[in-house]
Design an enzyme around this catalytic site. Structure first.
Site, PDB file in Angstrom:
ATOM      1  N   SER A  32     -44.198 -22.877-106.926  1.00 48.28           N
ATOM      2  CA  SER A  32     -44.624 -21.737-107.758  1.00 48.28           C
ATOM      3  C   SER A  32     -44.083 -23.358-108.798  1.00 48.28           C
ATOM      4  O   SER A  32     -43.828 -24.153-108.661  1.00 48.28           O
ATOM      5  CB  SER A  32     -43.720 -20.985-108.253  1.00 48.28           C
ATOM      6  OG  SER A  32     -43.731 -20.833-109.490  1.00 48.28           O
ATOM      7  N   TYR A  88     -34.491 -17.720-108.126  1.00 44.66           N
ATOM      8  CA  TYR A  88     -35.774 -17.615-108.208  1.00 44.66           C
ATOM      9  C   TYR A  88     -36.709 -19.740-107.851  1.00 44.66           C
ATOM     10  O   TYR A  88     -37.093 -20.027-107.127  1.00 44.66           O
ATOM     11  CB  TYR A  88     -37.131 -16.867-108.818  1.00 44.66           C
ATOM     12  CG  TYR A  88     -38.371 -16.854-107.986  1.00 44.66           C
ATOM     13  CD1 TYR A  88     -38.927 -15.933-107.276  1.00 44.66           C
ATOM     14  CD2 TYR A  88     -39.077 -17.156-109.300  1.00 44.66           C
ATOM     15  CE1 TYR A  88     -40.128 -16.817-106.831  1.00 44.66           C
ATOM     16  CE2 TYR A  88     -40.541 -17.547-109.025  1.00 44.66           C
ATOM     17  CZ  TYR A  88     -41.061 -17.535-107.652  1.00 44.66           C
ATOM     18  OH  TYR A  88     -42.223 -17.244-107.825  1.00 44.66           O
TER      19      TYR A  88
END
Length: 265
Positions: free
Chosen positions: A141, A154
């Site tokens: 990401s 995350y």
């Protein structure tokens, strides 16, 4: 029995979102697919993928557990085929102050996003090396480029995947096996709802990227053997490039404005 003539691609997190679109991209480009996810949506995804003419195997497993990854690996071996491609895409998010979040949720995120990715890659890689060919795609990401306040584990998990992918790729050298890291930005999937981020500026964005377009970018980078691709819009590429000249505290402060609960207001 006639041996399969189509190569095999394995895609995790394939019941929806980017994983679902990756599986479709493989199927429409001459691959049979083995897809894995935990939820019942996987069955519907499998039926749709069969409409492309690909042979589809669906494996419902909890990849946040050691046994779940082993069960998936057993299913891969049961095909009698070495995957030509492995797309390690399964992942979850947890939102909110780390000190307040449920510890079990945080540890499950680490188990799914990090541990299972290492586990599955390590299981599949030796057979690719023995054959001298293979492609591995890791879904990271743009959150990997800096600290992620209110999504601390995350962002850290995605930074791990980016580093892990780059390191293993370098180790593999000219073996014929490549590793590509896909770094999407905010994408129009169910991620923000599941991570309870709908009240954040990120979650409330109206112009999120199309998961089909992100999957296309990831697939093409994988097939071209590229080390890394920033998925989605130009906005994501600009953010990733700009992060190279920012200090970690500055990046953390900027990210906070996008991920803090209530920031959508």
């Amino acid at each position: 029995m006639t041996a399969p003539t189509r190569p095999l691609a394995v895609v995790t997190g394939a019941s929806s979102g980017i994983g679902r679109e990756l599986a479709d991209r493989f199927a429409r480009n001459g691959f049979d697919v083995l897809i894995a996810a935990e939820d019942a949506e996987l069955d519907a995804a499998a039926r749709e993928l069969e409409g492309t003419g690909a042979a589809v195997t669906a494996v419902r497993v909890d990849l946040a557990t050691y046994d779940g990854v082993e069960e998936l690996y057993d299913a891969i071996r049961a095909t009698g085929r070495t995957p030509e491609a492995l797309a390690v895409n399964a992942g979850v998010g947890v939102s909110g102050p780390f000190a307040d979040n449920d510890l079990a949720d945080e540890l499950r995120l680490v188990n799914l996003n990090v541990t299972s990715a290492v586990h599955l890659t390590r299981r599949v890689l030796p057979a690719m090396l023995e054959r001298g060919a293979g492609r591995i795609l890791l879904t990271s990401s743009i959150a990997a480029v800096g600290p992620g306040p209110f999504q601390a584990t995350y962002a850290a998990s995605k930074a791990f995947l980016r580093s892990f992918g780059g390191a293993v790729r370098e180790e593999l050298g000219d073996t014929g096996v490549t590793v590509t890291t896909l770094m999407p930005g905010p994408t129009d999937t169910g991620f923000f709802e599941r991570a309870e981020m709908e009240d954040t500026r990120f979650g409330a964005m109206e112009n999120k990227d199309d998961p089909a377009e992100v999957a296309r970018q990831g697939f093409e980078a994988l097939m071209a053997g590229k080390p890394e691709v920033v998925g989605g819009s130009l906005r994501n590429k600009v953010q990733t490039t700009a992060s190279r000249v920012m200090s970690e505290p500055v990046k953390a402060e900027m990210q906070r404005k996008l991920t803090e609960p209530g920031s959508a207001d």
